[in-house]
Scaffold this motif. Structure first.
Motif, PDB file in Angstrom:
ATOM      1  N   LEU A  28       0.908  -1.200   0.179  1.00 19.49           N
ATOM      2  CA  LEU A  28       0.314  -0.091  -0.049  1.00 19.49           C
ATOM      3  C   LEU A  28       0.872   1.330  -0.010  1.00 19.49           C
ATOM      4  CD1 LEU A  28      -2.698   1.366   0.264  1.00 19.49           C
ATOM      5  CD2 LEU A  28      -2.462   1.151   2.728  1.00 19.49           C
ATOM      6  N   PHE A  29       1.776   1.237   0.729  1.00 17.64           N
ATOM      7  CA  PHE A  29       2.791   2.466   1.168  1.00 17.64           C
ATOM      8  C   PHE A  29       3.441   2.522  -0.427  1.00 17.64           C
ATOM      9  CE2 PHE A  29       7.022   3.892   1.354  1.00 17.64           C
ATOM     10  CZ  PHE A  29       6.855   5.225   1.962  1.00 17.64           C
ATOM     11  N   GLY A  30       3.877   1.510  -1.300  1.00 16.22           N
ATOM     12  CA  GLY A  30       4.458   1.674  -2.516  1.00 16.22           C
ATOM     13  C   GLY A  30       3.355   2.246  -3.568  1.00 16.22           C
ATOM     14  N   MET A  31       2.085   1.719  -3.367  1.00 16.05           N
ATOM     15  CA  MET A  31       1.172   2.373  -4.449  1.00 16.05           C
ATOM     16  C   MET A  31       0.695   3.723  -4.130  1.00 16.05           C
ATOM     17  SD  MET A  31      -0.847  -1.493  -4.352  1.00 16.05           S
ATOM     18  CE  MET A  31      -2.392  -0.884  -5.182  1.00 16.05           C
ATOM     19  N   VAL A  32       0.564   4.135  -2.999  1.00 18.81           N
ATOM     20  CA  VAL A  32       0.512   5.404  -2.586  1.00 18.81           C
ATOM     21  C   VAL A  32       1.576   6.097  -3.143  1.00 18.81           C
ATOM     22  CG1 VAL A  32      -0.070   7.170  -0.874  1.00 18.81           C
ATOM     23  CG2 VAL A  32      -1.207   4.992  -0.912  1.00 18.81           C
ATOM     24  N   ALA A  33       2.749   5.984  -2.985  1.00 20.15           N
ATOM     25  CA  ALA A  33       3.886   6.755  -3.227  1.00 20.15           C
ATOM     26  C   ALA A  33       4.045   6.688  -4.778  1.00 20.15           C
ATOM     27  CB  ALA A  33       5.170   6.014  -2.827  1.00 20.15           C
ATOM     28  N   GLY A  34       3.527   5.568  -5.652  1.00 16.76           N
ATOM     29  CA  GLY A  34       3.480   5.477  -7.050  1.00 16.76           C
ATOM     30  C   GLY A  34       2.547   6.660  -7.710  1.00 16.76           C
ATOM     31  N   LEU A  35       1.503   6.922  -6.811  1.00 18.41           N
ATOM     32  CA  LEU A  35       0.339   7.985  -7.174  1.00 18.41           C
ATOM     33  C   LEU A  35       1.000   9.200  -7.101  1.00 18.41           C
ATOM     34  CD1 LEU A  35      -2.976   6.432  -5.591  1.00 18.41           C
ATOM     35  CD2 LEU A  35      -2.323   6.612  -8.187  1.00 18.41           C
ATOM     36  N   LEU A  36       1.996   9.406  -6.149  1.00 16.30           N
ATOM     37  CA  LEU A  36       2.386  10.652  -5.880  1.00 16.30           C
ATOM     38  C   LEU A  36       3.569  11.039  -6.868  1.00 16.30           C
ATOM     39  CD1 LEU A  36       2.374  13.312  -4.102  1.00 16.30           C
ATOM     40  CD2 LEU A  36       3.693  12.117  -2.685  1.00 16.30           C
ATOM     41  N   VAL A  37       4.176  10.017  -7.124  1.00 12.95           N
ATOM     42  CA  VAL A  37       5.314  10.231  -8.266  1.00 12.95           C
ATOM     43  C   VAL A  37       4.533  10.570  -9.447  1.00 12.95           C
ATOM     44  CG1 VAL A  37       7.239   9.110  -9.339  1.00 12.95           C
ATOM     45  CG2 VAL A  37       7.056   9.018  -6.800  1.00 12.95           C
ATOM     46  N   ALA A  38       3.791   9.759  -9.789  1.00 15.69           N
ATOM     47  CA  ALA A  38       3.120   9.644 -11.149  1.00 15.69           C
ATOM     48  C   ALA A  38       2.374  11.313 -11.521  1.00 15.69           C
ATOM     49  CB  ALA A  38       1.966   8.636 -11.514  1.00 15.69           C
ATOM     50  N   GLY A  39       1.752  11.585 -10.276  1.00 11.01           N
ATOM     51  CA  GLY A  39       1.300  12.943 -10.108  1.00 11.01           C
ATOM     52  C   GLY A  39       2.109  14.056 -10.220  1.00 11.01           C
ATOM     53  N   VAL A  40       3.389  14.052  -9.724  1.00 13.17           N
ATOM     54  CA  VAL A  40       4.170  15.186  -9.845  1.00 13.17           C
ATOM     55  C   VAL A  40       5.008  15.167 -11.340  1.00 13.17           C
ATOM     56  CG1 VAL A  40       6.304  16.024  -8.676  1.00 13.17           C
ATOM     57  CG2 VAL A  40       4.333  15.302  -7.398  1.00 13.17           C
ATOM     58  N   SER A  41       5.085  13.812 -11.722  1.00 12.49           N
ATOM     59  CA  SER A  41       5.892  13.911 -12.943  1.00 12.49           C
ATOM     60  C   SER A  41       5.144  14.098 -14.177  1.00 12.49           C
ATOM     61  CB  SER A  41       6.751  12.367 -13.193  1.00 12.49           C
ATOM     62  OG  SER A  41       5.918  11.428 -13.107  1.00 12.49           O
ATOM     63  N   GLY A  42       3.847  13.767 -14.055  1.00 13.37           N
ATOM     64  CA  GLY A  42       3.266  13.988 -15.170  1.00 13.37           C
ATOM     65  C   GLY A  42       2.778  15.391 -15.665  1.00 13.37           C
ATOM     66  N   PRO A  43       2.345  16.437 -14.808  1.00 11.02           N
ATOM     67  CA  PRO A  43       2.563  17.761 -15.351  1.00 11.02           C
ATOM     68  C   PRO A  43       3.916  18.212 -15.795  1.00 11.02           C
ATOM     69  CG  PRO A  43       1.241  17.590 -13.313  1.00 11.02           C
ATOM     70  CD  PRO A  43       1.849  16.074 -13.633  1.00 11.02           C
ATOM     71  N   LEU A  44       4.913  17.682 -15.124  1.00  8.13           N
ATOM     72  CA  LEU A  44       5.957  18.302 -15.637  1.00  8.13           C
ATOM     73  C   LEU A  44       6.398  17.766 -16.958  1.00  8.13           C
ATOM     74  CD1 LEU A  44       8.287  17.589 -12.284  1.00  8.13           C
ATOM     75  CD2 LEU A  44       7.416  19.689 -13.090  1.00  8.13           C
ATOM     76  N   LEU A  45       5.890  16.324 -17.213  1.00 11.82           N
ATOM     77  CA  LEU A  45       6.054  16.076 -18.801  1.00 11.82           C
ATOM     78  C   LEU A  45       5.393  16.687 -19.454  1.00 11.82           C
ATOM     79  CD1 LEU A  45       6.268  12.133 -17.997  1.00 11.82           C
ATOM     80  CD2 LEU A  45       8.069  13.549 -18.859  1.00 11.82           C
ATOM     81  N   VAL A  46       3.952  17.041 -19.138  1.00 12.49           N
ATOM     82  CA  VAL A  46       3.069  18.012 -19.918  1.00 12.49           C
ATOM     83  C   VAL A  46       3.671  19.337 -20.301  1.00 12.49           C
ATOM     84  CG1 VAL A  46       0.736  19.199 -20.072  1.00 12.49           C
ATOM     85  CG2 VAL A  46       1.050  16.638 -19.385  1.00 12.49           C
ATOM     86  N   LYS A  47       4.340  19.987 -19.298  1.00 13.92           N
ATOM     87  CA  LYS A  47       4.754  21.199 -19.512  1.00 13.92           C
ATOM     88  C   LYS A  47       5.923  20.992 -20.413  1.00 13.92           C
ATOM     89  CE  LYS A  47       4.540  23.564 -15.265  1.00 13.92           C
ATOM     90  NZ  LYS A  47       5.121  24.122 -14.224  1.00 13.92           N
ATOM     91  N   GLY A  48       6.796  20.122 -20.373  1.00 14.69           N
ATOM     92  CA  GLY A  48       7.839  19.799 -21.253  1.00 14.69           C
ATOM     93  C   GLY A  48       7.515  19.372 -22.795  1.00 14.69           C
ATOM     94  N   ILE A  49       6.309  18.942 -23.029  1.00 22.03           N
ATOM     95  CA  ILE A  49       5.963  18.704 -24.338  1.00 22.03           C
ATOM     96  C   ILE A  49       5.296  19.963 -24.819  1.00 22.03           C
ATOM     97  CG2 ILE A  49       3.895  17.718 -25.572  1.00 22.03           C
ATOM     98  CD1 ILE A  49       4.326  15.097 -23.825  1.00 22.03           C
ATOM     99  N   THR A  50       4.340  20.950 -23.926  1.00 24.06           N
ATOM    100  CA  THR A  50       3.991  22.034 -24.470  1.00 24.06           C
ATOM    101  C   THR A  50       4.915  23.159 -24.608  1.00 24.06           C
ATOM    102  OG1 THR A  50       3.115  22.474 -22.341  1.00 24.06           O
ATOM    103  CG2 THR A  50       1.762  21.466 -23.926  1.00 24.06           C
TER     104      THR A  50
END
Length: 140
Positions: free
Chosen positions: A100-122
């Motif tokens: 559970l700790f790993g899955m919650v941490a994964g959500l946080l990492v995905a949520g933080v890295s996703g907008p950074l990737l979107v910013k990089g694309i746009t």
């Protein structure tokens, strides 16, 4: 970024499906005591995450999935808050607790890295059409 997201999504999908369909058996995979209704409610919630994360991978357009990416850190933080308040009820040393700790941490990492990737694309000046071009390049 895709392989970790695929693992994260399949984890949520598997746990959610199991909790929804077989709550008595699968409630042992939750690191605290749950009744049937609680296990099924957690299953529906986890199943929604398990469908959403792989769905965003299949979409392969970060700009279109921006709203989902922005919601992931909030979801992870809300889960952390609830788990923090109920920390004494959680068996953190168990396999399900660590998972559970790993899955919650994964959500946080995905949520933080996703907008950074979107910013990089746009931010690269390629505009909103970059998602389709990226998909064409990656499959061809």
């Amino acid at each position: 970024m895709r392989p970790p997201l695929a693992v994260l999504g399949s984890s949520w999908l598997g746990i959610g499906t199991g909790l929804l369909l077989r709550p008595g058996f699968r409630s042992d995979f939750v690191p605290w005591h749950t009744g049937r209704v609680d296990a099924q409610a957690l299953g529906v919630w986890a199943l929604a995450l398990g469908v959403g994360v792989p769905g965003s991978l299949a979409e392969d357009d970060l700009d279109r999935t921006r709203a989902a990416l922005l919601s992931l850190p909030g979801t992870a933080l809300a889960m952390t808050l609830v788990l923090g308040v109920r920390a004494s009820h959680v068996d953190w040393a168990s396999g399900p607790g660590l998972g559970l700790f790993g899955m919650v941490a994964g959500l946080l990492v995905a949520g933080v890295s996703g907008p950074l990737l979107v910013k990089g694309i746009t931010g690269a000046g390629t505009g909103a059409g970059s998602g389709a071009g990226g998909a064409a390049r990656s499959t061809g």
